[in-house]
Design a protein around this motif. Structure first.
Motif, PDB file in Angstrom:
ATOM      1  N   PHE A 224      52.812 -43.632  71.346  1.00 12.39           N
ATOM      2  CA  PHE A 224      54.267 -43.712  71.432  1.00 12.39           C
ATOM      3  C   PHE A 224      54.698 -43.689  72.900  1.00 12.39           C
ATOM      4  N   ASP A 225      55.623 -44.562  73.246  1.00 18.90           N
ATOM      5  CA  ASP A 225      56.147 -44.596  74.611  1.00 18.90           C
ATOM      6  C   ASP A 225      57.368 -43.691  74.717  1.00 18.90           C
ATOM      7  N   ILE A 226      57.299 -42.710  75.615  1.00 18.86           N
ATOM      8  CA  ILE A 226      58.391 -41.754  75.836  1.00 18.86           C
ATOM      9  C   ILE A 226      58.943 -41.980  77.240  1.00 18.86           C
ATOM     10  N   ALA A 227      60.223 -42.298  77.331  1.00 21.78           N
ATOM     11  CA  ALA A 227      60.838 -42.595  78.624  1.00 21.78           C
ATOM     12  C   ALA A 227      60.852 -41.354  79.512  1.00 21.78           C
ATOM     13  N   GLN A 228      60.436 -41.524  80.766  1.00 17.75           N
ATOM     14  CA  GLN A 228      60.459 -40.421  81.740  1.00 17.75           C
ATOM     15  C   GLN A 228      61.819 -40.421  82.452  1.00 17.75           C
ATOM     16  N   VAL A 229      62.838 -40.034  81.716  1.00 17.77           N
ATOM     17  CA  VAL A 229      64.216 -40.097  82.223  1.00 17.77           C
ATOM     18  C   VAL A 229      64.793 -38.693  82.337  1.00 17.77           C
ATOM     19  N   GLY A 230      65.436 -38.411  83.464  1.00 17.27           N
ATOM     20  CA  GLY A 230      66.125 -37.137  83.648  1.00 17.27           C
ATOM     21  C   GLY A 230      67.524 -37.185  83.059  1.00 17.27           C
ATOM     22  N   TYR A 231      68.178 -36.035  83.026  1.00 19.08           N
ATOM     23  CA  TYR A 231      69.505 -35.949  82.409  1.00 19.08           C
ATOM     24  C   TYR A 231      70.508 -35.300  83.362  1.00 19.08           C
ATOM     25  N   GLN A 232      70.494 -35.769  84.612  1.00 20.01           N
ATOM     26  CA  GLN A 232      71.433 -35.265  85.614  1.00 20.01           C
ATOM     27  C   GLN A 232      72.880 -35.525  85.163  1.00 20.01           C
ATOM     28  N   GLY A 233      73.711 -34.505  85.293  1.00 21.10           N
ATOM     29  CA  GLY A 233      75.120 -34.660  84.969  1.00 21.10           C
ATOM     30  C   GLY A 233      75.426 -34.766  83.484  1.00 21.10           C
ATOM     31  N   GLN A 234      74.419 -34.646  82.621  1.00 20.57           N
ATOM     32  CA  GLN A 234      74.624 -34.780  81.182  1.00 20.57           C
ATOM     33  C   GLN A 234      74.869 -33.403  80.551  1.00 20.57           C
ATOM     34  N   VAL A 235      75.671 -33.383  79.515  1.00 21.95           N
ATOM     35  CA  VAL A 235      76.057 -32.129  78.866  1.00 21.95           C
ATOM     36  C   VAL A 235      75.362 -31.943  77.527  1.00 21.95           C
ATOM     37  N   LEU A 236      75.401 -32.961  76.685  1.00 23.34           N
ATOM     38  CA  LEU A 236      74.883 -32.813  75.321  1.00 23.34           C
ATOM     39  C   LEU A 236      73.380 -32.547  75.249  1.00 23.34           C
ATOM     40  N   PRO A 237      72.534 -33.226  76.040  1.00 27.44           N
ATOM     41  CA  PRO A 237      71.095 -32.953  75.914  1.00 27.44           C
ATOM     42  C   PRO A 237      70.732 -31.492  76.126  1.00 27.44           C
ATOM     43  N   ILE A 238      71.266 -30.871  77.162  1.00 25.87           N
ATOM     44  CA  ILE A 238      70.923 -29.472  77.430  1.00 25.87           C
ATOM     45  C   ILE A 238      71.576 -28.541  76.416  1.00 25.87           C
ATOM     46  N   LEU A 239      72.751 -28.880  75.900  1.00 30.16           N
ATOM     47  CA  LEU A 239      73.389 -28.040  74.884  1.00 30.16           C
ATOM     48  C   LEU A 239      72.520 -27.958  73.630  1.00 30.16           C
ATOM     49  N   PHE A 240      72.092 -29.097  73.126  1.00 25.11           N
ATOM     50  CA  PHE A 240      71.289 -29.116  71.900  1.00 25.11           C
ATOM     51  C   PHE A 240      69.904 -28.547  72.154  1.00 25.11           C
ATOM     52  N   ALA A 241      69.322 -28.872  73.313  1.00 24.99           N
ATOM     53  CA  ALA A 241      67.998 -28.336  73.622  1.00 24.99           C
ATOM     54  C   ALA A 241      68.038 -26.813  73.752  1.00 24.99           C
ATOM     55  N   SER A 242      69.112 -26.279  74.319  1.00 25.95           N
ATOM     56  CA  SER A 242      69.262 -24.830  74.467  1.00 25.95           C
ATOM     57  C   SER A 242      69.341 -24.152  73.107  1.00 25.95           C
ATOM     58  N   PHE A 243      70.046 -24.782  72.179  1.00 26.24           N
ATOM     59  CA  PHE A 243      70.148 -24.227  70.821  1.00 26.24           C
ATOM     60  C   PHE A 243      68.771 -24.164  70.174  1.00 26.24           C
ATOM     61  N   VAL A 244      68.025 -25.255  70.305  1.00 22.79           N
ATOM     62  CA  VAL A 244      66.675 -25.305  69.718  1.00 22.79           C
ATOM     63  C   VAL A 244      65.767 -24.256  70.358  1.00 22.79           C
ATOM     64  N   LEU A 245      65.815 -24.164  71.688  1.00 20.50           N
ATOM     65  CA  LEU A 245      64.982 -23.195  72.404  1.00 20.50           C
ATOM     66  C   LEU A 245      65.275 -21.773  71.948  1.00 20.50           C
ATOM     67  N   ALA A 246      66.549 -21.414  71.887  1.00 18.93           N
ATOM     68  CA  ALA A 246      66.937 -20.054  71.500  1.00 18.93           C
ATOM     69  C   ALA A 246      66.496 -19.741  70.078  1.00 18.93           C
ATOM     70  N   LYS A 247      66.673 -20.689  69.161  1.00 17.49           N
ATOM     71  CA  LYS A 247      66.319 -20.437  67.761  1.00 17.49           C
ATOM     72  C   LYS A 247      64.804 -20.312  67.582  1.00 17.49           C
ATOM     73  N   ILE A 248      64.042 -21.124  68.315  1.00 14.15           N
ATOM     74  CA  ILE A 248      62.580 -21.004  68.248  1.00 14.15           C
ATOM     75  C   ILE A 248      62.146 -19.646  68.790  1.00 14.15           C
ATOM     76  N   GLU A 249      62.745 -19.230  69.904  1.00 12.48           N
ATOM     77  CA  GLU A 249      62.404 -17.945  70.510  1.00 12.48           C
ATOM     78  C   GLU A 249      62.710 -16.790  69.555  1.00 12.48           C
ATOM     79  N   VAL A 250      63.902 -16.805  68.965  1.00 11.22           N
ATOM     80  CA  VAL A 250      64.287 -15.748  68.026  1.00 11.22           C
ATOM     81  C   VAL A 250      63.343 -15.740  66.824  1.00 11.22           C
ATOM     82  N   PHE A 251      63.002 -16.926  66.317  1.00 12.65           N
ATOM     83  CA  PHE A 251      62.094 -17.048  65.169  1.00 12.65           C
ATOM     84  C   PHE A 251      60.730 -16.434  65.484  1.00 12.65           C
ATOM     85  N   LEU A 252      60.195 -16.760  66.658  1.00 13.35           N
ATOM     86  CA  LEU A 252      58.870 -16.255  67.030  1.00 13.35           C
ATOM     87  C   LEU A 252      58.886 -14.745  67.288  1.00 13.35           C
ATOM     88  N   LYS A 253      59.944 -14.244  67.901  1.00 14.53           N
ATOM     89  CA  LYS A 253      60.022 -12.813  68.207  1.00 14.53           C
ATOM     90  C   LYS A 253      59.997 -11.957  66.948  1.00 14.53           C
TER      91      LYS A 253
END
Length: 470
Positions: A224-253
């Motif tokens: 699978f080809d995955i684009a090596q693209v950054g997300y400078q100045g973007q809001v939605l990618p980090i918002l959703f990724a932060s939600f996923v990160l926090a929920k995974i962390e809470v689940f594992l803890k």
């Protein structure tokens, strides 16, 4: 009994007594309560207390406007009288959220994420305004100050670097605040945000040109080809990724023994979220963010007057509901995608309009207390803080609020048909002119005059002609 203790006692009685308080805290100017029953509040009695400049309910919180400095003293006295300790703002917000419907809760989440990082963004906007003065042509002539005085070039360059940092690493700021809001380790949020703007990735601002030239770099992940693209100045990618990160962390803890958490939880949470961010979350939310940007740009490009009229008219009512916080995310998305926002300059004009309506009330009111509040709250609104003017004066009498909306809408039409934008979010009100793109200072200044004059004239004439009970 001291004056502050007496005022605190009166406030406590007016909000229904200590038994009606679920949680309490305060900010720079306001007491913030999560109440069991807002119906027990005696607003008339509350707003007749000398130190109270107004009150309002929003996002499940009942807020009492006191003023900078004094609010600390009043809260201390109130805490002693009621036998309560200061709750964290998070505790008060959580207690208040029980009274919210699903839409209000969603808006509250955005507010909880963006309000903590607002000081950094506004500071960056102010410094960008200073850089604007030095480098933008069309302010003091056809040449910029740096072009006229080259010895100032490096000075301006350093200011730009300091000011631009918050916007270049915006995902790190959002990651810190969002992961904290969703219950995870905020430091992992910072790492996640920095990961999305890593210098090894294609800069998001160069994505369009790279796509057109067919030069986007890819990882090959098991075919699978995955684009090596950054997300400078973007809001939605980090918002959703932060939600996923926090929920995974809470689940594992909850499932991994304490002795192994340091070695297991953070690495797994960050690794899984990182892969998901580049494979799924990033591409999808990047497309959604660009779609939202295209919608707003399309409206303001093709129907500038209508867009300006609507946003100029609805912004102040949005503040009442708390929904204005959602547009901070849109502003940041516009800045990240197009290099400037046409929405925030309208916000600055709305601040001025609310201040002018309150100032007009100073000349028509007979109540000395509200008369004094009208003047001081007008000054505050001109400097970007509108709550005292809006909730303490204009909404109390309604017609000043409507007159302010009319002035704001007319001024907004003027600046939108002249394509005024701001490269950063600064301080609203009169100082906002420094955050406007250099070639549009005169146009925006005319908009400021409209927002200043129209509400004053309309409010004063209405008061004199209709003679409401003031």
């Amino acid at each position: 009994m001291s004056a502050n203790k007496e005022a605190a006692k009166q406030i406590l009685e007016a909000i229904g007594g200590e038994e009606n308080i679920a949680s309490a805290t305060h900010c720079v100017t306001r007491l913030r309560f999560a109440l069991h029953d807002e119906g027990k509040v005696d607003k008339e009695k509350l707003e007749n207390i000398d130190v109270v400049k107004g009150s309002f309910a929003t996002n499940g919180q009942f807020q009492v406007i006191i003023g900078q400095g004094l609010v600390d003293k009043i809260f201390k006295e109130l805490s002693d009288l009621a036998g309560i300790s200061q709750s964290s703002k998070e505790d008060t917000k959580n207690a208040a959220s029980k009274n919210l419907n699903p839409l209000q809760r969603a808006i509250k989440v955005l507010a909880d994420v963006f309000i903590p990082i607002l000081p950094a963004i506004v500071t960056a906007g102010l410094l960008m305004g200073v850089n604007n003065i030095l480098t933008a042509p069309g302010i003091f002539g056809s040449e910029s100050l740096v072009e006229m005085f080259p010895q100032w070039a490096d000075f301006a360059n350093i200011i730009h670097l300091i000011a631009n940092t918050a916007f270049v690493f915006l995902p790190a700021l959002i990651g810190w605040s969002a992961v904290k809001r969703f219950g995870g380790n905020e430091l992992l949020g910072v790492v996640l945000g920095l990961m999305l703007v890593h210098p090894d990735l294609l800069n998001a601002w160069a994505y369009g040109e790279a796509l057109e030239a067919g030069e986007i770099p890819y990882w090959n992940l098991f075919g699978f080809d995955i684009a090596q693209v950054g997300y400078q100045g973007q809001v939605l990618p980090i918002l959703f990724a932060s939600f996923v990160l926090a929920k995974i962390e809470v689940f594992l803890k909850k499932r991994i023994p304490d002795g192994f958490q340091l070695l297991v939880v953070a690495p797994i949470a960050l690794l899984v979220t990182g892969f998901l961010s580049f494979i799924v979350i990033g591409p999808i939310t990047f497309a959604i963010g660009n779609g939202i940007t295209d919608v707003f740009v399309g409206i303001f490009d093709n129907f500038a007057a209508v867009g300006g009229l609507l946003y100029g008219a609805i912004y102040a009512p949005l503040v009442i509901t708390g929904m204005h916080h959602t547009f901070l995310a849109v502003d940041l998305q516009l800045i990240g995608s197009t290099g400037g926002t046409f929405l925030w300059p309208i916000v600055a004009l709305s601040n001025i309009a609310q201040g002018s309506a309150a100032l007009a009330m100073y000349f028509v009111l007979r109540d000395d207390k509200v008369k004094g509040l009208s003047f001081t709250s007008a000054v505050s609104a001109y400097l970007g803080i509108t709550e005292p003017a809006m909730f303490g004066v204009n909404l109390r009498y309604r017609f000043p609020f409507i007159c302010a909306i009319i002035g704001s809408a007319i001024a907004a039409v003027w600046i939108t048909i002249n394509a005024v934008t701001a490269p950063a979010i600064g301080v609203g009100g009169l100082p906002a002119v420094f955050s406007i793109e250099g070639g549009k200072w005169l146009v925006f200044s005319i908009g400021m005059v409209i927002a200043f004059v129209v509400p004053i004239v309309l409010t004063y004439l209405y008061a004199k002609v209709r003679k409401p009970n003031l």
